[in-house]
Design an enzyme around this catalytic site. Structure first.
Site, PDB file in Angstrom:
ATOM      1  N   ARG A 181       0.839  -1.216   0.000  1.00 16.76           N
ATOM      2  CA  ARG A 181       0.000   0.000   0.000  1.00 16.76           C
ATOM      3  C   ARG A 181       0.867   1.256   0.000  1.00 16.76           C
ATOM      4  O   ARG A 181       0.485   2.284  -0.526  1.00 16.76           O
ATOM      5  CB  ARG A 181      -0.941  -0.002   1.217  1.00 16.76           C
ATOM      6  N   CYS A 232      -5.989 -17.645  16.361  1.00 15.11           N
ATOM      7  CA  CYS A 232      -6.804 -17.420  17.556  1.00 15.11           C
ATOM      8  C   CYS A 232      -8.155 -18.137  17.464  1.00 15.11           C
ATOM      9  O   CYS A 232      -8.812 -18.349  18.485  1.00 15.11           O
ATOM     10  CB  CYS A 232      -7.014 -15.920  17.763  1.00 15.11           C
ATOM     11  N   THR A 260      16.804  -5.346  13.587  1.00 11.07           N
ATOM     12  CA  THR A 260      17.636  -6.241  14.404  1.00 11.07           C
ATOM     13  C   THR A 260      19.055  -5.671  14.468  1.00 11.07           C
ATOM     14  O   THR A 260      19.317  -4.561  13.989  1.00 11.07           O
ATOM     15  CB  THR A 260      17.695  -7.646  13.782  1.00 11.07           C
ATOM     16  N   ASN A 271      19.901  -4.401   7.775  1.00  9.18           N
ATOM     17  CA  ASN A 271      19.028  -4.784   6.658  1.00  9.18           C
ATOM     18  C   ASN A 271      17.990  -5.832   7.046  1.00  9.18           C
ATOM     19  O   ASN A 271      17.246  -6.313   6.198  1.00  9.18           O
ATOM     20  CB  ASN A 271      19.884  -5.323   5.502  1.00  9.18           C
ATOM     21  N   TYR A 298      14.872  -6.861   9.685  1.00  9.59           N
ATOM     22  CA  TYR A 298      13.893  -6.436  10.687  1.00  9.59           C
ATOM     23  C   TYR A 298      13.191  -7.682  11.231  1.00  9.59           C
ATOM     24  O   TYR A 298      13.203  -8.740  10.595  1.00  9.59           O
ATOM     25  CB  TYR A 298      12.859  -5.505  10.048  1.00  9.59           C
ATOM     26  N   ALA A 299      12.560  -7.544  12.379  1.00 10.62           N
ATOM     27  CA  ALA A 299      11.807  -8.691  12.921  1.00 10.62           C
ATOM     28  C   ALA A 299      10.603  -8.178  13.705  1.00 10.62           C
ATOM     29  O   ALA A 299      10.656  -7.105  14.337  1.00 10.62           O
ATOM     30  CB  ALA A 299      12.700  -9.545  13.815  1.00 10.62           C
ATOM     31  N   GLY A 326       6.577  -9.539  15.733  1.00 12.94           N
ATOM     32  CA  GLY A 326       5.670 -10.607  16.198  1.00 12.94           C
ATOM     33  C   GLY A 326       6.200 -11.390  17.382  1.00 12.94           C
ATOM     34  O   GLY A 326       7.055 -10.927  18.146  1.00 12.94           O
ATOM     35  N   ASP A 327       5.683 -12.605  17.512  1.00 15.18           N
ATOM     36  CA  ASP A 327       5.990 -13.444  18.678  1.00 15.18           C
ATOM     37  C   ASP A 327       7.472 -13.793  18.798  1.00 15.18           C
ATOM     38  O   ASP A 327       7.914 -14.235  19.861  1.00 15.18           O
ATOM     39  CB  ASP A 327       5.217 -14.765  18.579  1.00 15.18           C
ATOM     40  N   TYR A 354     -23.166   6.310  28.963  1.00 19.86           N
ATOM     41  CA  TYR A 354     -24.104   5.733  29.934  1.00 19.86           C
ATOM     42  C   TYR A 354     -25.550   5.838  29.484  1.00 19.86           C
ATOM     43  O   TYR A 354     -26.022   6.902  29.107  1.00 19.86           O
ATOM     44  CB  TYR A 354     -23.972   6.416  31.311  1.00 19.86           C
TER      45      TYR A 354
HETATM   46  C1  LIG Z   1      -4.365 -21.613  19.315  1.00 21.39           C
HETATM   47  C2  LIG Z   1      -3.947 -20.185  19.436  1.00 21.39           C
HETATM   48  C3  LIG Z   1      -4.846 -19.252  19.915  1.00 21.39           C
HETATM   49  C4  LIG Z   1      -4.457 -17.928  20.046  1.00 21.39           C
HETATM   50  N1  LIG Z   1      -5.374 -17.020  20.506  1.00 21.39           N
HETATM   51  C5  LIG Z   1      -5.021 -15.726  20.617  1.00 21.39           C
HETATM   52  C6  LIG Z   1      -5.961 -14.755  21.027  1.00 21.39           C
HETATM   53  O1  LIG Z   1      -7.137 -15.080  21.263  1.00 21.39           O
HETATM   54  N2  LIG Z   1      -5.550 -13.472  21.153  1.00 21.39           N
HETATM   55  C7  LIG Z   1      -4.270 -13.096  20.879  1.00 21.39           C
HETATM   56  O2  LIG Z   1      -3.938 -11.910  21.005  1.00 21.39           O
HETATM   57  N3  LIG Z   1      -3.360 -13.985  20.461  1.00 21.39           N
HETATM   58  C8  LIG Z   1      -3.702 -15.287  20.325  1.00 21.39           C
HETATM   59  N4  LIG Z   1      -2.777 -16.197  19.863  1.00 21.39           N
HETATM   60  C9  LIG Z   1      -1.423 -15.741  19.581  1.00 21.39           C
HETATM   61  C10 LIG Z   1      -1.337 -15.117  18.193  1.00 21.39           C
HETATM   62  O3  LIG Z   1      -1.843 -16.024  17.264  1.00 21.39           O
HETATM   63  C11 LIG Z   1       0.112 -14.796  17.897  1.00 21.39           C
HETATM   64  O4  LIG Z   1       0.547 -13.839  18.838  1.00 21.39           O
HETATM   65  C12 LIG Z   1       0.306 -14.226  16.508  1.00 21.39           C
HETATM   66  O5  LIG Z   1      -0.206 -15.070  15.534  1.00 21.39           O
HETATM   67  C13 LIG Z   1       1.796 -14.015  16.255  1.00 21.39           C
HETATM   68  O6  LIG Z   1       2.002 -13.615  14.953  1.00 21.39           O
HETATM   69  P1  LIG Z   1       3.377 -13.881  14.225  1.00 21.39           P
HETATM   70  O7  LIG Z   1       3.233 -13.346  12.856  1.00 21.39           O
HETATM   71  O8  LIG Z   1       4.486 -13.389  15.052  1.00 21.39           O
HETATM   72  O9  LIG Z   1       3.541 -15.459  14.199  1.00 21.39           O
HETATM   73  P2  LIG Z   1       2.578 -16.596  13.639  1.00 21.39           P
HETATM   74  O10 LIG Z   1       1.194 -16.112  13.493  1.00 21.39           O
HETATM   75  O11 LIG Z   1       2.820 -17.777  14.473  1.00 21.39           O
HETATM   76  O12 LIG Z   1       3.136 -16.847  12.193  1.00 21.39           O
HETATM   77  C14 LIG Z   1       4.429 -17.292  11.985  1.00 21.39           C
HETATM   78  C15 LIG Z   1       4.472 -18.092  10.689  1.00 21.39           C
HETATM   79  O13 LIG Z   1       5.819 -18.175  10.299  1.00 21.39           O
HETATM   80  C16 LIG Z   1       6.028 -19.434   9.689  1.00 21.39           C
HETATM   81  N5  LIG Z   1       7.471 -19.716   9.743  1.00 21.39           N
HETATM   82  C17 LIG Z   1       8.240 -19.904  10.834  1.00 21.39           C
HETATM   83  N6  LIG Z   1       9.526 -20.087  10.484  1.00 21.39           N
HETATM   84  C18 LIG Z   1       9.557 -20.029   9.140  1.00 21.39           C
HETATM   85  C19 LIG Z   1      10.597 -20.143   8.200  1.00 21.39           C
HETATM   86  N7  LIG Z   1      11.858 -20.349   8.574  1.00 21.39           N
HETATM   87  N8  LIG Z   1      10.311 -20.045   6.895  1.00 21.39           N
HETATM   88  C20 LIG Z   1       9.035 -19.815   6.489  1.00 21.39           C
HETATM   89  N9  LIG Z   1       8.003 -19.688   7.344  1.00 21.39           N
HETATM   90  C21 LIG Z   1       8.273 -19.786   8.650  1.00 21.39           C
HETATM   91  C22 LIG Z   1       5.209 -20.374  10.541  1.00 21.39           C
HETATM   92  O14 LIG Z   1       4.883 -21.536   9.811  1.00 21.39           O
HETATM   93  C23 LIG Z   1       3.995 -19.531  10.861  1.00 21.39           C
HETATM   94  O15 LIG Z   1       2.929 -19.792   9.983  1.00 21.39           O
HETATM   95  C24 LIG Z   1      -3.151 -17.528  19.710  1.00 21.39           C
HETATM   96  C25 LIG Z   1      -2.239 -18.460  19.212  1.00 21.39           C
HETATM   97  C26 LIG Z   1      -2.641 -19.775  19.062  1.00 21.39           C
HETATM   98  C27 LIG Z   1      -1.671 -20.766  18.513  1.00 21.39           C
END
Ligand SMILES: Cc1cc2nc3c(=O)[nH]c(=O)nc-3n(C[C@H](O)[C@H](O)[C@H](O)COP(=O)(O)OP(=O)(O)OC[C@H]3O[C@@H](n4cnc5c(N)ncnc54)[C@H](O)[C@@H]3O)c2cc1C
Length: 639
Positions: free
Chosen positions: A21, A42, A273, A277, A279-280, A282-283, A426
């Site tokens: 975008r 989720c 990071t 070049n 960046y990171a 998410g979880d 309210y």
């Molecule tokens: C069952 C469940 C329920 C959840 N419920 C909630 C909720 O209700 N509320 C909430 O806030 N959070 C919830 N979460 C957490 C939320 O899903 C995560 O915080 C969020 O998805 C993180 O996003 P992300 O992009 O960092 O990682 P992810 O969504 O985990 O995506 C990472 C992706 O990277 C891929 N990957 C990893 N390594 C490589 C590689 N080397 N090459 C290519 N691909 C790769 C993986 O296959 C994966 O698909 C839940 C998680 C789960 C599992």
């Protein structure tokens, strides 16, 4: 600019689409190890519970859409297995063809997420043992349940995913045991708040094994056997491991990128990071805890999505929002209940040695006189200057609304004095004129200004009855439902006329049901020269902290079915002491053997009724609950 993105779900897919975008020219390649991108992690537990019935509903975006609308080169089943930083090249393994190839990048974004923690016990890899992370994991669980006609499950771990899986397996008809090493489920909550949910799970038929570890898993003739640290052997048709997650930082570590807490990837505030070049988001990364200011792990979907969006701008040199700061706003459903929290809890503040105060309130979700009001229990932590450190709420309706408001206040560094002044929507069906959030502000400000000296439920056993007076200002019928040990009773409305019964030399420790009348009594006593303290959250908080889980069992019926009711008492939405006064008044009208049916919106009413019947020589025939409405059938006299 050529941007390669590793991971195609929350952080990765969000970064890719936002980048398009912002920049029509960039070459964007999205690598995803699995079969699906942008799926609803989720939502996975709700697919098991059959609330989400179609697999397609879990797939938020398909590769075709990212390709056609966003011109993103999406490569599923493609795992990035190495980063060659000096050459700015990644190695990719195609899991369909088995082929390995290299791809160059100008900028690389890592969004690999977090992996379920492994159980360090023998037998953890046996068939029938699952983790929940991906669509395919979930489909495998669904398939296994169908094929094996499973009727029992053990869920190991009481975090969000464990609790959601326990509920959904139970909704699907399985007999579920939840095993948790700590003394409570849901770590963001403190024990007294989690106890409301322990009660709910037990009443809904979940068997809870707290303070218990798993030592070994074994294959048995009929399925699996889970050996627990207390010596129990639990038979189960299947086991779900939900022990939390660890950042997937292997790739980053191999590439020599700097790491942070728990092996997460370290980034600056722009998600860059230690390599300029790369960046990171998410979880996989550590964030800055908005309260402590320290690097921490808070793996949630909201932050991952926002970080993905934000990093796209950063790649183009645009200013970052302060997205690395995370407060951990979260919400979870537990059968009829909802629990939400933000910021730090009391356990964490104690561990960190942070000075704090706290307050509890138990108001209605909306005006009590308007039908359908349900009680919410709230706890808030704040520092001596009034800055909000965290809040927790558990109830049936309107729970997350309160926490969302507090989360917003925290983001703007709000204080308890700001909560006093907040102007919130309210009208009777939606809120009270003094909203629960306002009440938290009022009570917290009263504490800080010295208008309401308080003590807490955990202080009760330490009160030396020789030196202090413990006074319950509830009405006598309420006292029959329970009170603090060795307390005396003077109802609030009689207090001014009975001051001579209180030793002016002794501090008075006051309680009532939820802390409201205790506050009025404290104000009266303070102005008559007494030293007075009010129990924050009243007897309700005390009884939650001291809840005897061993006495709680499954409730077979959701609604009371007993017949022969002579009198209906509707006390829904009424605040104490009204419900119990109505019961007493009603029972007086009945003859021995006649029955009264009461409905109320205080979740503790069922156990209160048990105590009241014991004390008054009446019989509790049945009790039940349905979406936060609590019912009991009482028979006059002892059966
Ligand atoms: C069952 C469940 C329920 C959840 N419920 C909630 C909720 O209700 N509320 C909430 O806030 N959070 C919830 N979460 C957490 C939320 O899903 C995560 O915080 C969020 O998805 C993180 O996003 P992300 O992009 O960092 O990682 P992810 O969504 O985990 O995506 C990472 C992706 O990277 C891929 N990957 C990893 N390594 C490589 C590689 N080397 N090459 C290519 N691909 C790769 C993986 O296959 C994966 O698909 C839940 C998680 C789960 C599992």
């Amino acid at each position: 600019m050529k941007v390669c993105i590793v991971g195609g779900v929350a952080g990765g897919a969000g970064a890719a689409t936002r980048l398009r975008r912002l920049d029509e020219e960039a070459q964007i390649i999205l690598f995803e190890r699995g079969e699906y991108i942008s799926y609803a992690n989720c939502g996975l537990p709700y697919y098991i519970g059959k609330e989400i019935t179609k697999k397609e509903a879990l797939l938020v975006t398909k590769p075709e859409l990212l390709e056609s609308r966003f011109r993103i080169d999406v490569r599923t089943m493609s795992e990035v297995v190495a980063i060659h930083r000096a050459e700015k090249i990644i190695t990719v393994k195609n899991h369909v063809t088995g082929e390995t190839y290299q791809e160059s990048y100008d900028k690389l974004v890592l969004a690999p997420g977090a992996a379920p923690k492994r159980l360090p016990a023998e037998g953890a890899d046996l068939p029938g043992i699952f983790s929940v992370r991906t669509v395919n994991n979930t489909l495998a669980i669904d398939d296994y349940l169908e094929k094996n006609k499973s009727s029992s499950a053990v869920v190991v771990g009481g975090g969000f995913i464990g609790v959601e899986m326990a509920e959904n397996l139970s909704r699907r008809g399985l007999k579920v045991t939840l095993v948790e090493l700590a003394n409570q489920i849901l770590p963001p909550l403190d024990l007294e708040m989690a106890n409301i949910l322990h009660r709910e799970m037990l009443e809904k038929g979940i068997s809870l094994k707290l303070n218990t570890g798993v030592e070994k898993l074994e294959q048995s003739e009929t399925g699996l056997t889970v050996r627990l640290s207390d010596g129990t052997k639990l038979p189960a048709d299947m086991v779900v491991l939900a022990l939390g997650v660890s950042p997937e930082s292997g790739l980053a570590k191999e590439a020599g990128l700097a790491l942070s807490v728990g092996g997460s990837i370290l980034t600056d505030e722009n998600f860059r990071t230690s390599d300029q070049n790369i960046y990171a988001v998410g979880d996989a990364i550590s964030i800055i805890n908005g309260v402590s200011g320290k690097e921490a792990l808070i793996p949630l979907a909201g932050p991952a999505n926002r970080q993905g969006r934000s990093v796209a701008g950063n790649l183009l040199g645009k200013n970052s929002s302060n997205g690395k700061q995370v407060y951990g706003s979260s919400v979870v459903r537990v059968f009829d209940y909802v629990a939400a929290s933000v910021g730090m809890n009391e356990k964490q503040l104690l561990r960190e040695g942070t000075a704090y105060h706290k307050t509890y309130v138990h108001p209605n979700s909306h005006a009590g006189y308007y039908p359908g009001a349900k009680q919410i229990s709230l706890k808030m932590l704040f520092d001596p200057q009034g800055v909000i450190l965290g809040a927790q709420a558990v109830g049936v309706d309107g729970v997350e609304k309160q926490i969302d408001v507090i989360a917003t206040a925290m983001k703007f560094h709000g204080t308890v004095y700001d909560l006093e002044e907040l102007e919130l929507c309210y009208a009777p069906p939606f809120n009270s004129a003094k909203s629960p959030v306002n009440l938290l502000g009022f009570t917290a400000a009263n504490i800080l200004k010295g208008d309401m000296p308080v003590f807490y439920a955990e202080d009760v056993p330490k009160l030396d009855r020789e030196r202090v007076t413990v006074l319950d200002v509830s009405t006598p019928p309420e006292i029959k439902m329970g009170t603090l040990p060795d307390s005396i009773n003077i109802p609030l409305d009689d207090l001014r006329g009975r001051l001579n019964e209180l030793d002016p030399q002794k501090p008075v420790y006051l309680t009532c049901r939820v802390g409201l009348r205790g506050n009025v009594a404290a104000r009266i006593l303070l102005q008559h020269g007494y030293q007075a303290y009010n129990l924050s959250g009243g007897y309700k908080t005390y009884s939650l902290l001291n809840l005897d889980l061993g006495r709680i069992g499954p409730k077979a019926s959701q609604k009371c079915r007993a017949d022969g009711i002579s009198l209906e008492v509707d006390a829904r939405g009424l605040q104490c002491p009204a419900p119990i006064c109505k019961v007493e008044e009603g029972m007086r009208k009945l003859r021995d053997g006649e029955r009264l049916h009461i409905s109320a919106s205080d979740p503790a009413f069922g156990s209160d009724m048990e105590a009241w019947c014991d004390k008054t020589g009446n019989t509790l025939i049945e009790r039940g609950s349905n979406h936060g409405v609590f019912e009991a059938v009482l028979e006059k006299g002892k059966k």
